[in-house]
Design a protein around this motif. Structure first.
Motif, short mmCIF file in Angstrom:
data_model
loop_
_atom_site.label_atom_id
_atom_site.label_comp_id
_atom_site.label_asym_id
_atom_site.label_seq_id
_atom_site.Cartn_x
_atom_site.Cartn_y
_atom_site.Cartn_z
N UNK A 335 0.75 -1.31 0.11
CA UNK A 335 0.12 0.06 -0.08
C UNK A 335 0.93 1.36 0.15
N UNK A 336 2.38 1.12 0.01
CA UNK A 336 2.97 2.31 0.13
C UNK A 336 2.97 3.49 -1.02
N UNK A 337 2.76 2.72 -2.47
CA UNK A 337 2.71 3.79 -3.39
C UNK A 337 1.14 4.66 -3.27
N UNK A 341 0.54 8.69 -2.82
CA UNK A 341 -0.07 9.57 -3.60
C UNK A 341 -1.46 10.14 -2.94
N UNK A 342 -2.08 9.48 -2.19
CA UNK A 342 -3.44 9.90 -1.39
C UNK A 342 -2.61 11.01 -0.26
N UNK A 343 -1.44 10.97 0.29
CA UNK A 343 -0.93 11.92 1.13
C UNK A 343 -0.74 13.28 0.45
N UNK A 344 -0.14 12.85 -0.88
CA UNK A 344 0.14 14.34 -1.69
C UNK A 344 -1.27 14.87 -2.02
N UNK A 345 -2.14 14.15 -2.31
CA UNK A 345 -3.53 14.93 -2.33
C UNK A 345 -4.00 15.69 -1.49
N UNK A 346 -3.72 15.13 -0.14
CA UNK A 346 -4.11 15.53 1.07
C UNK A 346 -3.36 17.00 1.57
N UNK A 350 5.46 12.46 1.49
CA UNK A 350 6.28 11.59 1.95
C UNK A 350 6.36 10.73 0.80
N UNK A 351 7.58 9.87 0.99
CA UNK A 351 7.98 8.91 -0.12
C UNK A 351 8.00 7.51 0.18
N UNK A 352 8.12 6.63 -0.93
CA UNK A 352 8.15 5.33 -0.51
C UNK A 352 9.64 4.55 -0.45
N UNK A 353 9.98 3.93 0.21
CA UNK A 353 11.04 3.04 0.33
C UNK A 353 10.97 1.78 -0.60
N UNK A 354 9.76 1.07 -0.25
CA UNK A 354 9.46 0.09 -1.11
C UNK A 354 8.01 -0.13 -1.25
N UNK A 355 7.42 -1.08 -1.81
CA UNK A 355 5.93 -1.30 -1.75
C UNK A 355 5.12 -1.20 -0.75
#
Length: 370
Positions: A335-337, A341-346, A350-355
């Protein structure tokens, strides 16, 4: 533009403190910090003042000469480390390359030994994108298409001291390790792991290199992350937050290891330029004046407590791992990707290290309210 980046569909126009603003003037909380770079946040008044003043006076003269900012910064970093010799450069990868070259040349100068040229690194490590730093990186996915990587690198398992003992031998010039494996998934060292590596190095005549490009410069609540592990390396690398957004890196070595470099052994055209060095100097001054290390310890503990509370509350979360202002939040599904994306909309970056894992890297000035 080159095709090697995968940018999010967003254009930022300005930043202030812990916030970024896009071209529609939407505000975002920046918990990426330029990938651990913006330690003072955006447009910190002291940094802006220092950059403006220095830009009016002197930018660059090369290392054929001294400049004042270079001298002052080197002394400050040497004092932080404790009687170290400082090589300034322009990035984390350059700092790592300098460390690798110094380790090999030290073995040659000290022992006249051309066979003592191997390195022990770690699986899931990350040390940079240049060919030497890439070879030290224990993740095959980064090697693909760039083979053959530089020979002489072996990879132990992080937190497995027996695997280190198996690989360090009379041909090992250095062990290189991150105090916290950041890109590898935010993996913290088990108590005593780093000090045990240091003991092996001392017993077998190898140097210990700690790569603190991401976790150093105050991010964990101490200036060097290794200060919390009861170990001091022969060589340490810094970059990212050190320049408060301006490219700079540093390799610091003890007096013994430093004999590996003599005039002409290594160099860099832009290294220690007056503009970058002055900004890094002011970064260190502000860190001291505003007690940012204590602040990161206090607010970082609160952040860890709240992230762990989220893990207890939501079944989809597996764990929170980190220290100070560097945290990984792991999901039990891929669920990381989607979360990024959802956090950016809000309005949260943040960024992902892996999936499975997202990474949070707040500016060092962040408050509990953020």
């Amino acid at each position: 533009m080159s095709l090697n980046f995968r940018q999010a569909p967003i254009v930022f126009m300005r930043g202030q403190g812990v916030h970024l603003f896009d071209r529609n003037d939407k505000r975002y909380i920046d918990f990426v910090s330029g990938i651990a770079v913006m330690g003072m946040g955006h447009s910190h008044p002291r940094i802006v003042e220092a950059a403006t003043k220095q830009a009016r006076e002197l930018w660059h003269v090369s290392n054929l000469y001294f400049n004042e900012a270079q001298i002052l910064l080197s002394n400050m970093l040497s004092d932080r480390y404790g009687d170290g010799r400082v090589f300034l450069c322009n990035s984390g990868a350059e700092a790592v390359e300098a460390a690798l070259k110094l380790a090999r040349r030290y073995a040659f100068v000290k022992h006249g030994d051309t066979k003592r040229n191997e390195f022990v690194s770690f699986e899931k490590s990350f040390h940079g994108r240049t060919l030497g730093a890439l070879s030290a990186t224990g993740q095959p996915k980064y090697h693909t298409g760039f083979e053959p990587i530089i020979p002489g690198f072996k990879y132990a398992r992080f937190n497995d001291i027996e695997s280190v003992k198996e690989l360090v031998n009379s041909n090992t010039c250095a062990v290189i390790v991150e105090p916290i494996q950041a890109e590898g998934g935010l993996i913290l060292p088990q108590p005593g792991f780093l000090s045990a590596i240091k003991e092996i190095c001392e017993e077998r005549g190898a140097l210990l290199i700690l790569d603190e490009v991401q976790v150093g410069s105050g991010r964990t609540g101490t200036f060097f992350a290794y200060e919390q592990e009861g170990v001091k390396p022969d060589i340490v690398t810094l970059a990212k937050a050190l320049g408060a957004g301006i490219p700079i890196g540093a390799m610091i070595a003890n007096q013994e290891a430093s004999i590996g470099f003599q005039p002409g052994s290594h160099g860099s055209t832009f290294a220690g330029n007056a503009l970058a060095a002055r900004i890094a100097q002011v970064f260190l001054e502000v860190m001291e004046e505003e007690n940012l290390l204590g602040h990161v310890q206090e607010v970082g503990a609160y952040m860890g407590k709240e992230l762990n509370a989220l893990c207890e509350r939501f079944d989809c979360l597996d764990s929170a791992r980190g220290r100070g202002f560097i945290w990984g939040l792991a999901f039990n599904k891929e669920w990381a990707p989607e979360t990024v994306a959802l956090a950016m909309k809000k309005g949260l970056l943040v960024n992902k290290l892996n999936t499975h894992t997202i990474r949070l890297l707040p500016p060092l000035i962040s408050e509990r309210s953020h």
